[in-house]
Structure formats: C-alpha cells, structure tokens
Design an enzyme around this catalytic site. Structure first.
Site, short mmCIF file in Angstrom:
data_model
loop_
_atom_site.label_atom_id
_atom_site.label_comp_id
_atom_site.label_asym_id
_atom_site.label_seq_id
_atom_site.Cartn_x
_atom_site.Cartn_y
_atom_site.Cartn_z
N GLU A 1 0.84 -1.20 0.00
CA GLU A 1 0.00 0.00 0.00
C GLU A 1 0.87 1.25 0.00
O GLU A 1 2.06 1.22 0.34
CB GLU A 1 -0.89 -0.01 1.26
CG GLU A 1 -1.86 1.14 1.41
CD GLU A 1 -2.91 1.19 0.32
OE1 GLU A 1 -2.81 2.09 -0.53
OE2 GLU A 1 -3.81 0.33 0.30
N ASP B 1 -9.50 0.20 -6.22
CA ASP B 1 -8.63 0.22 -5.05
C ASP B 1 -7.84 1.54 -5.08
O ASP B 1 -8.40 2.58 -5.37
CB ASP B 1 -7.71 -1.01 -5.05
CG ASP B 1 -7.31 -1.44 -3.65
OD1 ASP B 1 -6.90 -0.56 -2.86
OD2 ASP B 1 -7.37 -2.64 -3.34
N ASN C 1 -10.92 4.03 -0.41
CA ASN C 1 -9.74 3.84 -1.26
C ASN C 1 -9.76 4.91 -2.36
O ASN C 1 -10.65 5.76 -2.43
CB ASN C 1 -9.75 2.44 -1.90
CG ASN C 1 -8.82 1.48 -1.19
OD1 ASN C 1 -7.68 1.83 -0.90
ND2 ASN C 1 -9.30 0.28 -0.90
#
Length: 300
Positions: A17, A205, A153
């Site tokens: 991430e 995402d 997200n």
C-alpha cells in the site's frame, strides 16, 4: 495479456500500500499494512530496507520538515526513519473509532499539504459502513469529513487540486466518486458518481492522477490498472501479473514510471499466484505529478 513490467526488489507483501516516490533519494517507499512495515527501495543500488512499526500501517506521506506522516491503527504519527531499521515516532493525534477492530487505510496529501486518510473495519467481508474520511491539517487538527464508508480507497486530487476523488472498494459499493474541493478550506462538496466500476472489470482500489488529469485506479480482482479521463471515460487498462493490484503512484527520474503494489489472496498459494504481493513498475506512456508533501509545522 500481461503488460510489460519490471519487478521491484525481492519484497513480497501481504498487503502492499501507499507507494511514494522520493525524487531526492531516487527511492520508492511503500507499506505492508498487516505486517506494520515501511519499505524503501533505492533505484540505483537495488537495495531494500524496512522498518517495523508498532501498529498496522495504512498510508503515509512525506513531510516538508523531514520524516513521514503515517496513518496507523489508533491515530496519526510522525515517523523519522534512521539507518538499520531504527526510527522514532510521535503520535500527533488519536482517532476515536466507533467500533473495534478498525484502522486507517488509503490516504495522501491534497495539493495544499493537508493529509487525508480513510478508516475501515478490519474485516472487509463484514461489510460494515463504519469508516470515515479524515483530514489532518497543518494545525494538527483532525477533522472528520464524511462517514458511511466500508473500504475507503482511491483518494486522489486533480492537478489543480479542485477535484477530489474517493472510492469504496467493497462489492456493494464498487464506485469512484468525484467532489468539488475547496482548496482554501479543504472541504469536499457536490459528491457525484465519477465511475461506476460495476460496469468495468475489477473493483476500485488505490489510485493516482497523471499530469493530464486522468485518474489511474487499481482494478482489484481483475489484475488491471485502468485510466479514466476527467469526464469518467475509460481510456485504457494495463495488466499486471497478479489478480489484486492495490495502489499505484508515479515516479522515476522523469515521473513516467507507474509503480504498482499488490496483495496476497487468502487461501491462494505462492505457487498458484507467484507475483501476489510484489511491486511492479509499468511504463504507462504518460507522466505523473510529484506527490504532495504534508506541510508540517517546524518543531521548536
């Protein structure tokens, strides 16, 4: 067919991430959320370093005064990384989650240097809409901007900073929204659907905006990174060699490389998906923008 890609280092994350390219170091930083690790890859030496944080880590941004602002489980921290895995950390603000267990997730700075990050219930399958989007200002005040989020997200900003993008990855939402963003107050207004990802492959995402104002979003489950124009039209998709890309960021010497993190799928072996959790470098054919830094107040 998989797009041409380069694997970055030997690192393999459970949930990669928040990639951030730091030009002055020629280095890429990123997080492994459940492992609570910050990684650094130095491009010219191919050297990999990591630091173990005290909590799970969701997102981070470089500070103008040095160090990093990092959203963890219980709040926002300032972290200063030192050689050989050493670091110092200071908790800047605590967040009162409505239930447990929860943590921060995707986040980044707006063009004015405020840090924004969303929170979520740890078990995404539960589908609990208890998440919120928070803003941590230059004055170190934490402001809740909106709630009713399941898996926040895709946070990104247009080149002029006047449009904010936010997605919810959960299958019941699967949507990217656009907002008018007041650059003076840091207030998002006029929420509208930018992309309904039910109409495309994958769920939205992490994301990034390029120099042309187009929105690149990782389409998890589909193994794609898709580019949408400012009007919400699908322009192209680049494939990566794993099903779940997680977040992307522009970097490299000319900001023309798209770095993509990914995550491992529960119950899927390394042999079945050998590139899950790896970091990829793609050549998208366009340039990105330097990642904004948090305008931290200098310490006395």
């Amino acid at each position: 067919m998989t797009t041409n890609y380069t694997l970055i280092s030997e690192a393999r994350c459970e949930t990669g991430e928040s990639p951030v390219w730091v030009a002055q170091e020629s280095s890429l930083y990123w997080l492994d959320i459940p492992a609570g690790k910050i990684y650094r890859w130095h491009a010219s030496s191919d050297q990999l370093s990591h630091w173990q944080m005290p909590e799970m880590v969701g997102s981070m941004a470089l500070c103008t005064t040095g160090g990093w602002i990092v959203a963890m489980e219980t709040g926002i921290y300032e972290v200063r990384l030192q050689p050989n895995g050493a670091y110092t950390h200071t908790k800047l603000t605590h967040v009162d989650h409505p239930t447990t267990p929860m943590r921060f997730n995707d986040g980044r700075c707006d063009r004015q240097g405020r840090f924004l990050s969303g929170t979520m219930f740890n078990d995404t399958k539960a589908g609990k809409s208890v998440g919120s989007l928070y803003q941590f200002g230059i004055d170190h005040q934490l402001t809740r901007l909106m709630g009713d989020l399941i898996v926040p997200n895709g946070l990104a900003f247009s080149p002029d900073g006047c449009t904010m993008y936010l997605a919810d990855t959960h299958a019941s939402r699967q949507t990217v929204w656009a907002f008018d963003y007041d650059v003076d107050t840091g207030t998002p207004r006029n929420q509208r659907v930018f992309v309904d990802m039910h109409q495309y492959l994958g769920r939205p995402d992490g994301a990034a905006v390029d120099a042309e104002g187009c929105y690149w979003v990782c389409a998890t489950d589909a193994g794609l990174v898709s580019r949408f124009t400012p009007s919400g039209k699908l322009d192209r998709s680049l494939a990566v060699p794993t099903a779940k890309p997680a977040m992307c960021a522009f970097g490299g010497e000319n900001l023309d490389t798209l770095f993509v993190t990914s995550l491992k799928r529960p119950g899927i072996s390394d042999e079945e998906d050998p590139h899950a959790g790896r970091i990829f470098a793609l050549q998208p054919g366009v340039k990105g923008l330097a990642e904004p830094q948090f305008k931290n107040m200098p310490t006395a």
